[in-house]
Design an enzyme around this catalytic site. Structure first.
Site, PDB file in Angstrom:
ATOM      1  N   SER A   1       7.930   5.855   4.842  1.00 30.13           N
ATOM      2  CA  SER A   1       7.749   7.289   4.581  1.00 30.13           C
ATOM      3  C   SER A   1       8.619   8.207   5.427  1.00 30.13           C
ATOM      4  CB  SER A   1       6.268   7.653   4.608  1.00 30.13           C
ATOM      5  OG  SER A   1       5.575   6.903   3.627  1.00 30.13           O
TER       6      SER A   1
ATOM      7  N   CYS B   1       3.142   4.926   5.160  1.00 30.06           N
ATOM      8  CA  CYS B   1       2.411   4.139   4.169  1.00 30.06           C
ATOM      9  C   CYS B   1       2.187   2.724   4.701  1.00 30.06           C
ATOM     10  CB  CYS B   1       3.170   4.120   2.846  1.00 30.06           C
ATOM     11  SG  CYS B   1       4.866   3.510   2.992  1.00 30.06           S
TER      12      CYS B   1
ATOM     13  N   GLU C   1      -0.151   7.169   1.616  1.00 28.29           N
ATOM     14  CA  GLU C   1       0.236   7.472   2.984  1.00 28.29           C
ATOM     15  C   GLU C   1      -0.927   8.050   3.790  1.00 28.29           C
ATOM     16  OE1 GLU C   1       3.859   8.457   0.337  1.00 28.29           O
ATOM     17  OE2 GLU C   1       1.739   9.065   0.379  1.00 28.29           O
TER      18      GLU C   1
ATOM     19  N   GLU D   1       0.837  -1.198   0.000  1.00 27.83           N
ATOM     20  CA  GLU D   1       0.000   0.000   0.000  1.00 27.83           C
ATOM     21  C   GLU D   1       0.873   1.250   0.000  1.00 27.83           C
ATOM     22  OE1 GLU D   1      -2.528   2.330  -0.696  1.00 27.83           O
ATOM     23  OE2 GLU D   1      -3.617   0.509  -0.084  1.00 27.83           O
TER      24      GLU D   1
ATOM     25  N   SER E   1      12.771   6.280  -1.131  1.00 28.41           N
ATOM     26  CA  SER E   1      12.289   7.405  -0.333  1.00 28.41           C
ATOM     27  C   SER E   1      13.364   8.472  -0.275  1.00 28.41           C
ATOM     28  CB  SER E   1      11.935   6.972   1.096  1.00 28.41           C
ATOM     29  OG  SER E   1      10.771   6.189   1.128  1.00 28.41           O
TER      30      SER E   1
ATOM     31  N   HIS F   1       8.181   9.433  -2.120  1.00 26.98           N
ATOM     32  CA  HIS F   1       8.149   8.010  -1.798  1.00 26.98           C
ATOM     33  C   HIS F   1       7.607   7.250  -2.999  1.00 26.98           C
ATOM     34  CE1 HIS F   1       9.038   9.087   2.329  1.00 26.98           C
ATOM     35  NE2 HIS F   1       8.113  10.024   2.206  1.00 26.98           N
TER      36      HIS F   1
END
Length: 407
Positions: free
Chosen positions: A127, A141, A71, A68, A297, A310
């Site tokens: 993140s 996230c 964020e 996923e 990131s 990200h």
């Protein structure tokens, strides 16, 4: 050249300049004495000497179809009347061990960090975290538990004599909503948790789900704000960009190459250079990190302004985000549009959403229209919807959705 040595159970913060570098114990954060000095630390999470991508070493329940990328973002702002000669750095006085404990509750960890005279920027396994004297921004996230950070962060701020002034929680719509733990399966439940975590002094509150009329709920933007004052407390524009369906060729820049396994420092710098991220803001000092086998990131530091990117590059659920804080009056109103065009061009996404928060500055419709014109001219992106909502004590949010003209 900066050499990073990671010892078991010991974090180091590395001080470096153009002429020298030295190691300092990370818990004794002291980046506040020299305005021309950056500090960098790198913390690697290793098992049997192999560095893993966070989705593989985390104990969190992961989405069965993919990672996923979207964020959750939390911003806490505090009154600045406690910033005195005895504590000029405010929240930055909080020790690293305390922040690390909060992150453990959220279920993420620090992988690298950089600081200057204005703020501390941490790249997380999921993140980023930014700590200013009177403001904390944390976005995570995956299936992290971001809202568990509210109470302990308020408590830590109270220990350095700072009182909460405002809170903002925001997120897009998850790619894999059914894989999220409670309360993140329902925005209503999230709002309840946030409100229960905040003091009653933040009496100006509002929750909003901004859903384009020509789209389905999967394109919605969720915002909750709470403030002790009806007027915003800072003159800063925050731009949050969410991108999906990344161009497959561009996404290849965020996969590790054979031979660089275990060297996140050089791999991150290579991704920054190959993708063109270093050209979004040439003035920013970039603290980047490459995950294994893919993912990226970075935090950018430019004076008192931050930026962060990200990337989840896997095809089928590819995602990238870009966020920055800036002022409309730094160098003309065209800045926002040009910065966004450079950032989005790195990924060439099929779908783009932009949430622009005008805090202390009045909403400027011409800036919004210019963003649409520049993205259309330079990237062929057509604005499909534009929504606006006002939040007491927290400014105005403009939410725009874009897709290529061919769609």
């Amino acid at each position: 050249m900066l050499l990073l040595y990671i010892l078991p159970n010991l974090f180091y913060k590395y001080h470096f300049s153009s002429t020298s570098h030295q190691a300092l114990p990370l818990p004794s954060l002291s980046p506040h004495t020299n305005t021309n000095t950056h500090f960098l630390c790198s913390v690697l999470v290793a098992t049997s000497s192999v560095l893993f991508y966070p989705q593989f070493f985390s104990d969190l329940p992961m989405a069965v179809s993919g990672f996923e990328g979207f964020e959750k973002r939390l911003e806490l702002r505090f009154f600045n009347d406690s910033i005195t000669n005895t504590n000029p750095i405010g929240l930055r006085l909080i020790d690293f061990e305390s922040l690390d404990q909060v992150l453990n509750e959220v279920q993420c960890t620090v992988v690298s960090a950089v600081a200057n005279h204005s703020f501390d920027a941490y790249v997380l396994s999921e993140s980023s975290l930014f700590v200013y004297p009177t403001k904390i921004i944390i976005k995570t996230c995956g299936t992290t538990q971001l809202l568990k950070s509210i109470r302990p962060l308020i408590h830590l701020a109270r220990n350095v004599n700072l009182t909460l002034r405002a809170c903002r929680y925001s997120r897009g719509s998850f790619i894999f909503p059914n894989s999220q733990p409670f309360p993140y399966t329902s925005f209503e439940d999230e709002v309840v948790i946030v409100e229960e975590s905040l003091p009653k002094s933040l009496r100006y509150r509002k929750a909003s789900v901004m859903t384009p009329s020509n789209s389905n709920p999967s394109r919605a933007w969720h915002v909750f704000t709470a403030s002790a004052d009806v007027e915003p407390d800072e003159s800063l524009v925050v731009v949050e960009v969410c991108m999906t369906e990344l161009d497959r060729v561009n996404a290849r820049s965020f996969f590790r190459r054979k031979g660089d396994e275990g060297n996140s420092d050089s791999a991150g710098k290579e991704m920054t250079r190959l993708s063109g991220i270093d050209m979004i803001n040439a003035n920013a000092f970039i603290c980047d990190f490459a995950f294994d086998p893919c993912g990226y990131s970075m935090n950018g530091v430019d004076g008192d302004r931050y930026s962060t990117i990200h990337v989840t590059p896997e095809d089928g659920f590819s995602y990238a985000s870009f966020e920055c804080g800036l002022s409309l009056y730094d160098g003309g109103q065209g800045d926002i549009a040009e910065v966004l065009a450079r950032a989005i061009d790195v990924f060439r996404p099929g779908c783009v959403s932009i949430a622009t928060t005008y805090n202390g500055e009045d909403y400027d419709h011409e800036v919004t229209k210019r963003v649409e014109r520049v993205l259309a001219k330079k990237l062929g992106l057509k604005c499909r919807s534009r929504l606006m909502d006002e939040f007491p004590g927290s400014g105005t949010v403009v939410y725009q959705s874009f897709t290529p003209r061919r769609k």
